[in-house]
Design an enzyme around this catalytic site. Structure first.
Site, short mmCIF file in Angstrom:
data_model
loop_
_atom_site.label_atom_id
_atom_site.label_comp_id
_atom_site.label_asym_id
_atom_site.label_seq_id
_atom_site.Cartn_x
_atom_site.Cartn_y
_atom_site.Cartn_z
N GLY A 81 -2.29 0.92 -2.58
CA GLY A 81 -2.12 -0.51 -2.33
C GLY A 81 -2.01 -0.83 -0.85
O GLY A 81 -2.55 -1.84 -0.37
N THR A 82 -1.31 0.03 -0.12
CA THR A 82 -1.14 -0.21 1.31
C THR A 82 -2.47 -0.16 2.04
O THR A 82 -2.75 -1.00 2.90
CB THR A 82 -0.15 0.82 1.89
N ASN A 160 8.15 -7.72 -5.39
CA ASN A 160 8.54 -6.43 -5.95
C ASN A 160 10.03 -6.33 -6.22
O ASN A 160 10.45 -5.62 -7.11
CB ASN A 160 8.10 -5.29 -5.02
N SER A 208 -2.45 -1.29 -6.77
CA SER A 208 -2.46 0.17 -6.74
C SER A 208 -2.30 0.71 -8.15
O SER A 208 -1.75 0.05 -9.03
CB SER A 208 -1.34 0.69 -5.84
N GLY A 209 -2.78 1.93 -8.37
CA GLY A 209 -2.82 2.50 -9.71
C GLY A 209 -1.46 2.87 -10.26
O GLY A 209 -1.18 2.66 -11.44
N HIS A 210 -0.59 3.39 -9.38
CA HIS A 210 0.63 4.00 -9.92
C HIS A 210 1.66 3.00 -10.42
O HIS A 210 2.69 3.38 -10.94
CB HIS A 210 1.24 4.98 -8.91
N THR A 246 -15.90 10.60 0.18
CA THR A 246 -16.22 10.91 -1.22
C THR A 246 -15.15 10.34 -2.14
O THR A 246 -13.95 10.44 -1.86
CB THR A 246 -16.32 12.44 -1.39
N CYS A 334 22.43 0.70 2.60
CA CYS A 334 22.73 2.13 2.61
C CYS A 334 21.69 2.96 1.89
O CYS A 334 21.55 4.14 2.13
CB CYS A 334 24.09 2.38 1.98
#
Lengths: 404, 280
Positions: A81-82, A160, A208-210, A246, A334
């Site tokens: 994603g980044t 998020n 993003s996939g994860h 690739t 923290c």
């Protein structure tokens, strides 16, 4: 069917940190495996051995496009994603060097937020829009911020930390009307809520996939047909010459499968998952005093809740939960490695009494009601214990501290 | 996830001496909820000894563990003994803290310091951290505190200062100012200002220490590259050594002697030591 040892082990862990990452779906792993072994051809090769892989790669692209209701041509595979978010902003900026202004928000993920100094250095002015106490944008402020010099608006689809969903449809329409490009970081939204790019005039969208049960290491940038953008990684002709290198075939195949599954489970996300989230949230608010939900409770992802637990510190809370095999996250300073608490909660003006004790719980379709019940049983005791150690029981303690 | 020692986890999970002593003889309150951690230490003092110590902490795992450790360390000790306790002692007691968490141990030492000042009747005015000019506005850290902590813990970089005091860890606007303070603190570094830290050694003590540093500090480094070193003789301040293995005849061996061996011995034993290679 392959027997997944790790998958069975997951009953021990109660994973409520799905906005950080998700379990890879067993179906996804299964779909990927042949591409590590038998089908290792290069999709760019001229022989049929590579050609077969190429066809599977294109099928994965179609599945992603189907989930988003767009053309397969508009899907560019990236590594995460980044990368997609960097690609979107820099790619547009380099394509239109004459325009020197972009607009974003104060609550973006670091993949956008930390690009700002890079733009500053290059003389590109960046406006960061504020949010209110509930984490919502003021669209009048956005409208007023757009100038003739504005090239791009980049605004996350859903936050998020709080799960708050932005009115992306209205922002996209406004951008379209004013002749400004619009990118949305939809990492948290894809797979959780319905997104139809056929009806939504966004120009660029990252995810993003994860975060939707595919593995880490694969992402997507959607680029609407006709959008002028400069390549991000220069190399071979892959991905329409926009992203050389690739293709990460097994992961892209996995992402395709994950998108197919996400489309099938979209109803569950907004019913079964939402019901569990609501039960968890209501249960915590009812059983633990001095708690409140951070962020708007209606315009929100179905899987996320961010609860401010006053007078306790988030990292201590997470350690105790972790001991009970419960995974969650916090906006406390923290726990972050930096010393500042969450920039999102600060932008919302959440008081410090609550901000350090913020607890984010994010669910997935793999969570069960019995897991939610267990958390509701365990959490109040942990909070009690930490509050018993804390010198603060109420606001008066906070203001009088250190004056003795 | 932080890499906490078992001792830290033990003190976090089973904090000792939690609570507040009523009619305490000494009270130390440091930190604030805005900073993300706060500690209230209360002491009962009898016949010049810490008869009882209790704490309450708002903070992360290592803040709770540091406070719990502190109370264990001071109970039963005399005021004179307790005065000497530093944040480093808390860190050692816990078997180490992640470097980003050093400020938790500093908070413990400060609460103790404040409690002892309270006992002497000095109260807030004497708090050394409230004296001086605020450098870090995010965490309200003064130049005095930065100087003091830098000296006490031998800190040389802004990052270390941030780990120990939080200063510079917020908006980052004061980073240059912290660097300037550090430059000033250590400007006399090579003019013998730090020499007093090393105790005067007898010749026998010196020999033993040299042997220890060579075996524990220097040889493991050389061994990694297939080299080794032997102590041949010590003549006054002259340390005679022989190099083996890949070190022997290596064109960089002079560099090893002056750069590594001599530097380590000077740093850890005595500044006046000189290292020479055994001839023949």
């Amino acid at each position: 069917m392959i027997h997944w040892k790790w998958w069975n082990m997951k009953d021990k862990t109660i994973y409520l940190d799905n906005n950080a990452t998700t379990a890879v779906a067993p179906e996804v792993v299964e779909a990927m495996l042949p591409f590590f072994t038998d089908s290792y051809g290069n999709p760019s090769s001229m022989h049929n051995f590579g050609g077969r892989v190429h066809r599977e790669l294109e099928k994965a692209r179609e599945k992603v496009a189907q989930l988003l209701s767009c053309e397969p041509y508009e899907i560019i595979f990236t590594s995460c994603g980044t990368e997609s978010a960097n690609f979107a902003l820099r790619g547009i900026m380099e394509a239109y060097p004459e325009k020197r202004h972009i607009i974003t928000t104060k609550v973006e993920h670091p993949c956008i937020k930390n690009q700002i100094p890079w733009f500053d250095e290059r003389g590109v002015r960046v406006t960061e829009l504020r949010v209110d106490r509930k984490g919502r944008l003021d669209l009048d402020e956005l409208s007023a911020a757009i100038t003739k010099n504005t090239l791009l608006i980049s605004c996350m689809y859903a936050n998020n930390e709080t799960g708050v969903i932005f009115p992306v449809d209205r922002i996209a329409s406004m951008a379209r009307e004013r002749g400004v490009y619009f990118h949305t970081d939809a990492v948290q939204a894809v797979g959780k809520i319905k997104i139809s790019l056929k009806d939504l005039p966004v120009d660029l969208l990252s995810f993003s996939g994860h975060k939707l049960h595919a593995p880490k290491g694969v992402g997507v940038l959607y680029v609407r047909r006709g959008t002028k953008i400069r390549p991000f990684i220069i190399g071979g002709h892959q991905e329409r010459n926009l992203r050389g290198g690739t293709e990460n075939v097994p992961y892209i195949i996995g992402l395709g499968k994950a998108c197919e599954l996400a489309a099938e489970h979209l109803f569950d996300e907004n019913n079964q998952v939402k019901k569990l989230r609501d039960k968890l949230e209501k249960g915590i608010l009812a059983s633990i005093p001095n708690t409140e939900v951070n962020g708007h409770t209606e315009d929100r992802l179905p899987n996320t809740t961010n609860i401010g637990i006053h007078f306790v510190e988030g990292e201590a809370l997470l350690l105790a939960l972790s001991k009970e095999n419960i995974c969650a996250s916090t906006g406390s300073a923290c726990a972050s490695g930096s010393l500042q608490p969450s920039h999102v909660l600060r932008a919302m003006g959440i008081p410090f009494t609550s901000i350090h004790g913020s607890l984010r719980l994010s669910l997935s379709r793999y969570n069960t009601e019995s897991e939610i019940d267990q958390v509701l049983e365990i959490l109040p005791g942990i909070v009690d214990k930490l509050r018993a150690i804390s010198p603060f029981k109420n606001l008066e303690d906070v203001t009088h501290f250190g004056t003795e | 996830m932080w890499d906490y020692t078992d001792k830290v986890m033990d003190h976090y999970e089973h904090p000792r001496n939690v609570g507040e002593i009523e009619n305490a003889d000494a009270v130390g309150e440091v930190g604030s909820i805005a900073c993300g951690d706060a500690l209230k230490l209360t002491l009962k003092i009898k016949d010049g000894k810490i008869a009882d110590a209790k704490f309450k902490t708002f903070g992360c795992g290592s803040a709770i563990a540091s406070a719990s450790a502190l109370t264990e360390m001071i109970k039963g000790k005399t005021i004179e003994e307790v005065k000497k306790i530093t944040n480093n002692d808390i860190v050692s007691f816990l078997g180490g803290l992640p470097k980003e968490k050093m400020h938790c141990s500093v908070m413990g030492a400060e609460a103790l310091e404040e409690a002892l000042a309270f006992y002497r009747g000095e109260k807030k005015v004497a708090d050394p951290d409230n004296v001086g000019e605020v450098v870090c506005k995010c965490f309200n850290v003064t130049d005095q505190k930065i100087r003091r902590v830098a000296l006490a813990n031998n800190l040389h970089t802004v990052e270390e200062i941030t780990n120990y005091t939080k200063a510079g860890g917020g908006c980052g606007l004061c980073v240059d100012q912290i660097q300037a303070l550090l430059d000033d603190v250590w400007k006399n570094e090579n003019t013998g200002k730090r020499e007093h830290v090393k105790p005067k050694l007898s010749f026998l003590q010196k020999v033993k220490m040299i042997e220890k540093v060579i075996n524990d500090e220097i040889r493991p480094i050389l061994n990694r590259d297939g080299g080794d070193l032997e102590l041949v003789d010590i003549q006054g301040n002259k340390v005679v050594v022989r190099l083996f293995g890949t070190c022997q005849g290596c064109h960089a061996s002079q560099l090893t002697l002056s750069g590594l061996v001599e530097h380590k011995l000077k740093e850890l034993v005595d500044d006046s030591l000189e290292v020479v290679e055994h001839e023949g």
